[in-house]
Motif scaffolding. Structure first.
Motif, PDB file in Angstrom:
ATOM      1  N   TRP A   1       9.764  -0.223 -63.850  1.00 53.92           N
ATOM      2  CA  TRP A   1       9.808  -1.414 -64.702  1.00 53.92           C
ATOM      3  C   TRP A   1      10.205  -2.594 -63.846  1.00 53.92           C
ATOM      4  O   TRP A   1      11.354  -2.640 -63.415  1.00 53.92           O
ATOM      5  CB  TRP A   1      10.817  -1.171 -65.834  1.00 53.92           C
ATOM      6  N   PRO A   2       9.336  -3.544 -63.544  1.00 53.38           N
ATOM      7  CA  PRO A   2       7.955  -3.612 -64.012  1.00 53.38           C
ATOM      8  C   PRO A   2       7.097  -2.550 -63.320  1.00 53.38           C
ATOM      9  O   PRO A   2       7.388  -2.166 -62.187  1.00 53.38           O
ATOM     10  CB  PRO A   2       7.511  -5.016 -63.598  1.00 53.38           C
TER      11      PRO A   2
ATOM     12  N   LEU B 259       3.290  -2.230 -64.209  1.00 54.41           N
ATOM     13  CA  LEU B 259       1.847  -2.296 -64.469  1.00 54.41           C
ATOM     14  C   LEU B 259       1.051  -2.316 -63.165  1.00 54.41           C
ATOM     15  O   LEU B 259       0.032  -1.646 -63.034  1.00 54.41           O
ATOM     16  CB  LEU B 259       1.525  -3.535 -65.322  1.00 54.41           C
TER      17      LEU B 259
ATOM     18  N   PHE C 274       5.145  -0.722 -73.162  1.00 57.03           N
ATOM     19  CA  PHE C 274       4.013  -1.410 -72.516  1.00 57.03           C
ATOM     20  C   PHE C 274       2.739  -0.565 -72.605  1.00 57.03           C
ATOM     21  O   PHE C 274       1.847  -0.708 -71.775  1.00 57.03           O
ATOM     22  CB  PHE C 274       4.337  -1.700 -71.037  1.00 57.03           C
TER      23      PHE C 274
ATOM     24  N   GLU D 203      -0.874  -2.208 -72.496  1.00 59.50           N
ATOM     25  CA  GLU D 203      -1.185  -2.750 -71.181  1.00 59.50           C
ATOM     26  C   GLU D 203      -1.337  -1.639 -70.145  1.00 59.50           C
ATOM     27  O   GLU D 203      -2.196  -1.712 -69.256  1.00 59.50           O
ATOM     28  CB  GLU D 203      -0.081  -3.715 -70.707  1.00 59.50           C
TER      29      GLU D 203
ATOM     30  N   ARG E  92      -4.600  -0.793 -67.817  1.00 57.96           N
ATOM     31  CA  ARG E  92      -4.545  -0.737 -66.345  1.00 57.96           C
ATOM     32  C   ARG E  92      -5.018   0.613 -65.793  1.00 57.96           C
ATOM     33  O   ARG E  92      -5.129   0.763 -64.571  1.00 57.96           O
ATOM     34  CB  ARG E  92      -3.096  -0.972 -65.874  1.00 57.96           C
TER      35      ARG E  92
ATOM     36  N   HIS F   9      -3.008  -3.617 -80.285  1.00 60.08           N
ATOM     37  CA  HIS F   9      -1.902  -4.572 -80.198  1.00 60.08           C
ATOM     38  C   HIS F   9      -1.341  -4.908 -81.574  1.00 60.08           C
ATOM     39  O   HIS F   9      -0.134  -5.094 -81.730  1.00 60.08           O
ATOM     40  CB  HIS F   9      -2.347  -5.842 -79.461  1.00 60.08           C
TER      41      HIS F   9
ATOM     42  N   PHE G  67       0.861  -2.045 -82.303  1.00 55.56           N
ATOM     43  CA  PHE G  67       1.999  -2.082 -81.383  1.00 55.56           C
ATOM     44  C   PHE G  67       3.009  -3.130 -81.827  1.00 55.56           C
ATOM     45  O   PHE G  67       4.217  -2.882 -81.863  1.00 55.56           O
ATOM     46  CB  PHE G  67       1.501  -2.376 -79.967  1.00 55.56           C
ATOM     47  N   ASP G  68       2.512  -4.313 -82.161  1.00 55.54           N
ATOM     48  CA  ASP G  68       3.409  -5.412 -82.529  1.00 55.54           C
ATOM     49  C   ASP G  68       4.247  -5.063 -83.771  1.00 55.54           C
ATOM     50  O   ASP G  68       5.385  -5.528 -83.901  1.00 55.54           O
ATOM     51  CB  ASP G  68       2.610  -6.698 -82.784  1.00 55.54           C
TER      52      ASP G  68
ATOM     53  N   LEU H  80       7.032  -2.991 -82.455  1.00 57.76           N
ATOM     54  CA  LEU H  80       7.758  -3.495 -81.298  1.00 57.76           C
ATOM     55  C   LEU H  80       9.231  -3.837 -81.562  1.00 57.76           C
ATOM     56  O   LEU H  80      10.088  -3.548 -80.716  1.00 57.76           O
ATOM     57  CB  LEU H  80       7.014  -4.697 -80.693  1.00 57.76           C
TER      58      LEU H  80
ATOM     59  N   ARG I  74      11.860  -2.139 -79.088  1.00 57.24           N
ATOM     60  CA  ARG I  74      12.835  -2.953 -78.361  1.00 57.24           C
ATOM     61  C   ARG I  74      14.257  -2.453 -78.620  1.00 57.24           C
ATOM     62  O   ARG I  74      15.051  -2.282 -77.687  1.00 57.24           O
ATOM     63  CB  ARG I  74      12.690  -4.401 -78.832  1.00 57.24           C
TER      64      ARG I  74
ATOM     65  N   ARG J 282       9.083  -9.664 -74.514  1.00 60.74           N
ATOM     66  CA  ARG J 282       9.054  -8.353 -73.847  1.00 60.74           C
ATOM     67  C   ARG J 282       8.381  -8.452 -72.485  1.00 60.74           C
ATOM     68  O   ARG J 282       8.904  -7.949 -71.480  1.00 60.74           O
ATOM     69  CB  ARG J 282       8.266  -7.386 -74.745  1.00 60.74           C
TER      70      ARG J 282
ATOM     71  N   GLN K 195      10.468  -8.428 -67.864  1.00 60.18           N
ATOM     72  CA  GLN K 195      10.330  -7.524 -66.727  1.00 60.18           C
ATOM     73  C   GLN K 195      11.112  -8.066 -65.516  1.00 60.18           C
ATOM     74  O   GLN K 195      10.840  -9.165 -65.057  1.00 60.18           O
ATOM     75  CB  GLN K 195       8.851  -7.354 -66.361  1.00 60.18           C
TER      76      GLN K 195
END
Lengths: 308, 308, 308, 308
Positions: free
Chosen positions: A172-173, A175, A202, A205, A209, A240, A243-244, A247, A251, B251, B255
């Motif tokens: 973390w991070p 990606l 994440f 994302e 990736r 998304h 996800f939102d 979230l 969190r 969020r 990071q």
């Protein structure tokens, strides 16, 4: 049961270990939560991870948990966390778990490793200790382990140790680390499965990736399952949206140390385990925190309803 | 300009330091971003924090930045980060900043501190070095400093050093720490202002626990301002609605290491600074990351429109 | 004054910075201790190292100390420690010191570096910042910096950055690191000067492994000078005889944190500085510790007399 | 066999665990080295410490080692190191060892502890887990554990947990810590036995400050025995004479990581164990290091002869 390999994808839920209020393992709840995860759509499970409170078990408890979950899972894959202070204990649990039908073992680096050479050397020792046939998941979780695995040393490990089939990715991070691995593969490096952690914070994302799915936990594991499916289906916007909605709670659950108490609170609320108790020295939520979680859940339910 | 005190509340934005592509300070952008923060509703600014790239400045640059921002801010309060490897440099910058009209100074603990006694002793040295009249903000940010400040030692520090007027709260998890402080105050402990950090990721909960506002940064500082106002007005649901709209980007910006590049990307996109450049050894966003941020912003704008 | 290079050898004493009891720099003592070191046989000095209390100075104090010592040293080489939280401050001090006639600058890695790539990248940034003409001493001191520099990354740094002329070697254990460097040089790697630290506690073995001398401090710097000369002359047994006489005190002075108070106590006792005071937050010896040191000195004097 | 208590004194040697070249435990050598330690004058042994390679054992190996050494020791006390990642494993080994006749158990703090409150809380958990009747040795070894235990928290632990009977003291620097404990006892604090570690490198000073002896290892354990006896008898000068003769090798053996290979090299040379092998991932001495050790031994033998 089959073994994990470099093409394994989907969602492997990091399973909690249920305890009663006295700290004894609650075997009925262990069965129930195993079923719960698969009913939520899990492709597999990972037991005895950090969030499974693995370091708090005796070796004989670890073996009995492995036996019970692997049996309950039937033909679905179960990865067993085998991280230990030394290679002898790591080997002992690994061999037993594989004999019971585990799909592979997961190894995090010990906190004493400080250089690229030491990290590479440690995984060399692990692979030599386990032999070439046991599939290994490398857990890359610097926030918890204090060991930072650079892109360079990860590439050397992938290159040198073919039995390391999967990366449990929770840098973390992180990606760009996924992108680098997939770019290296495009240039000829051996493929490795990448399942992502950190509570799914994440996940959309990460899959964009190039990750293959998730290996992590959350009070609502169906979130990971649905997002992984939507992203695989190319439905990024819907992924998304979903996800939102989750979230705010993701969190809240991502708070180090506290997160497991949140997760067990949610699982107990949902009936997946009988008690939210952690084994000592862990402790449960304060009343204020429980109220905050419950408020977030009520908002989450409303938002999910809006999304249909 | 007045000084901060134990009742200071609202939003102090942690200001970025704008650079050009060669790493020189961009003074025009510094003026512009100062205005931008106040136009977004900031009650004050904090300059030369970690996210202001303070350790990358020479002492003379730090002095010039202080002079410029304090002048630009007019009668609005500016706190100056003065953390330094030694007390002599810390004193030098503090004295100069206060002479220029700063509202207080902010001090993070050096990473060498390892015990409660050492932490308490360090703040004792700081207060002795600065004298009793300079208001001090204690920055409690273990993820970055590696120094964990327990509730117990924090209480001793508050008790022993009256010129420490404010806690920049960014322990994680940290909600219970706020509750403990407010409970101690109810039992007679001296009041301290608590402004919260970590990019605002828990701002609504923090204020519900008793925090006085925020001292942190984000590409959309108006988020902090609005949430602080809504929470102060008792509009918890609306505060969460708004928070949830910004949360995907909060969020992403949280990071470690990468976050500042995200923040500067957003600020440059919004015209608040000319270039998103970080001074070396920092670096900017990859194209993939920039695209992810832009996607989140487009979703955020849509969601904010839905909320009205 | 000449510059250090890859063949520099002998003893560079790490100079203390003398203070008065109020923490002000004692300029007369600074002159006196400079002379004292050279009278003890030092080939050069290194100022503003950790044991020179460098982080406790303001930048202007650092500049004034550099000016004064370089002038006093005449044509003998003085290396200036320039480690700083950021590259801008590091550059500012380096440029000024070289203008004053320094023989080179010394740079320790910041504690934030965690991987081989980061360590290599940091020294790349330093060299880029300073340009190709300033000779750099790489200080490798993991006990203090928490940064472990592996043989592999050290080789890459030596290979890639030709202006790094010298290793201040204080890894512990560290003998094999010297052997590896000299073996690599035998196989074609660029030569680098190796001066050893850690108070001289392994100096004889280090020189037998191929080190070029010492860059460290001790209350009796003539110990380092004599051992370096004896080892260079092939007088190993006599070098060890002498070393063993000093070893009880070397051991006592090697205590982290406390060591500098021991060293200043000895230097003050010997008249090289007026006061043993450390600048805050450092503190002096307890009466019990001072008595232990004095007892060791009396034994050391007797033993040296026996050796003749 | 009796239990250790707050008045235990003398020398408890930290026992190595002998392995053959394949990494299997060499049970004959374990018997032999047990006898060797007692023949050298040890008052007791401590097994399964860090230098006993405890983390490399399986739980069943740890139990078998405990059984064998306790039986071999007859009525002489054996302390068992039981440090483990979790309390359940710690309890399991402790209970078994005490049933076998151990004199007490030794517990080092896990590296995750960061504040005074956490350290105090951990030992509270340990004592609650073990019950009030098992004597506990608190191992205070920050160089290895990364946990710094301040005088203040140590005093709170001594005060609150009466079954902690002994401090294995290896803080560095640590002399003042002994003085503080003895001063606190003079003012009414409960007495605790203090046996010192770190290879005996400060043993004479430690006993002069009030320590009760040593709990550490060294290739020549008779050194600790003789110095402890001489210091107890008030023969300070003779104690230092003897100490100084051994000091060059003590110093060499004190190298972190490498030290155990040095110790096993010496013990194998002396016939106390069959092979100097460490279990993986440990490794033995290079030829150069072995030659350095042998040279120091030859000098040591000559010096001891001179002393008579």
């Amino acid at each position: 049961m089959g073994l994990i390999d470099e093409n394994t994808s989907g969602v492997f839920v990091i399973s909690v270990t249920p305890f009663d209020e006295q700290g004894a393992i609650d075997w009925q709840s262990l069965d129930r939560v195993t079923d719960f995860y698969f009913e939520a759509g899990a492709d597999g499970l990972t037991i005895l991870g950090m969030m499974g409170e693995a370091p708090k078990m005796t070796q004989s408890e670890a073996l009995e948990i492995s036996r019970r979950v692997i049996a309950r899972a039937g033909n679905r894959p179960v990865v067993v966390g085998v991280s230990a202070p030394g290679l002898a204990a790591l080997r002992e649990l690994s061999m037993a778990a594989m004999d019971m039908g585990a799909a592979g073992v997961m190894v995090a680096p010990p906190g004493s490793l400080q250089t690229d050479t030491q990290i590479h050397g440690y995984y060399g020792q692990v692979v030599k200790t386990l032999g070439p046939d046991i599939p290994v998941v490398l857990q890359d979780f610097p926030l918890a382990t204090k060991v930072v695995i650079s892109d360079e040393v990860l590439a050397r490990i992938i290159n040198d140790f073919p039995s390391i089939k999967m990366l449990k990715h929770e840098d973390w991070p992180g990606l760009q680390k996924i992108t680098k691995i997939r770019q290296a593969e495009a240039a000829g490096q051996r493929r490795i499965s990448i399942l992502c952690g950190n509570g799914g914070g994440f996940l959309a994302e990460e899959m964009a990736r190039g990750a293959d799915g998730a290996m992590t936990g959350f009070g609502y594991p169906e979130m990971m399952v649905q997002i992984a499916r939507l992203m695989t289906a190319g439905e990024k916007d819907r992924a998304h949206d979903l996800f939102d909605a989750y979230l705010p709670l993701i969190r809240y659950e991502s708070q180090p140390g506290l997160g497991l108490a949140v997760r067990k609170h949610v699982l107990a609320r949902r009936g997946a385990i009988a008690s939210p108790a952690l084994r000592a020295p862990g402790s449960g939520l304060t009343a204020a925190a429980a109220a905050e979680v419950d408020y977030l859940i009520s908002r989450q339910e409303r938002r999910l309803k809006e999304l249909g």
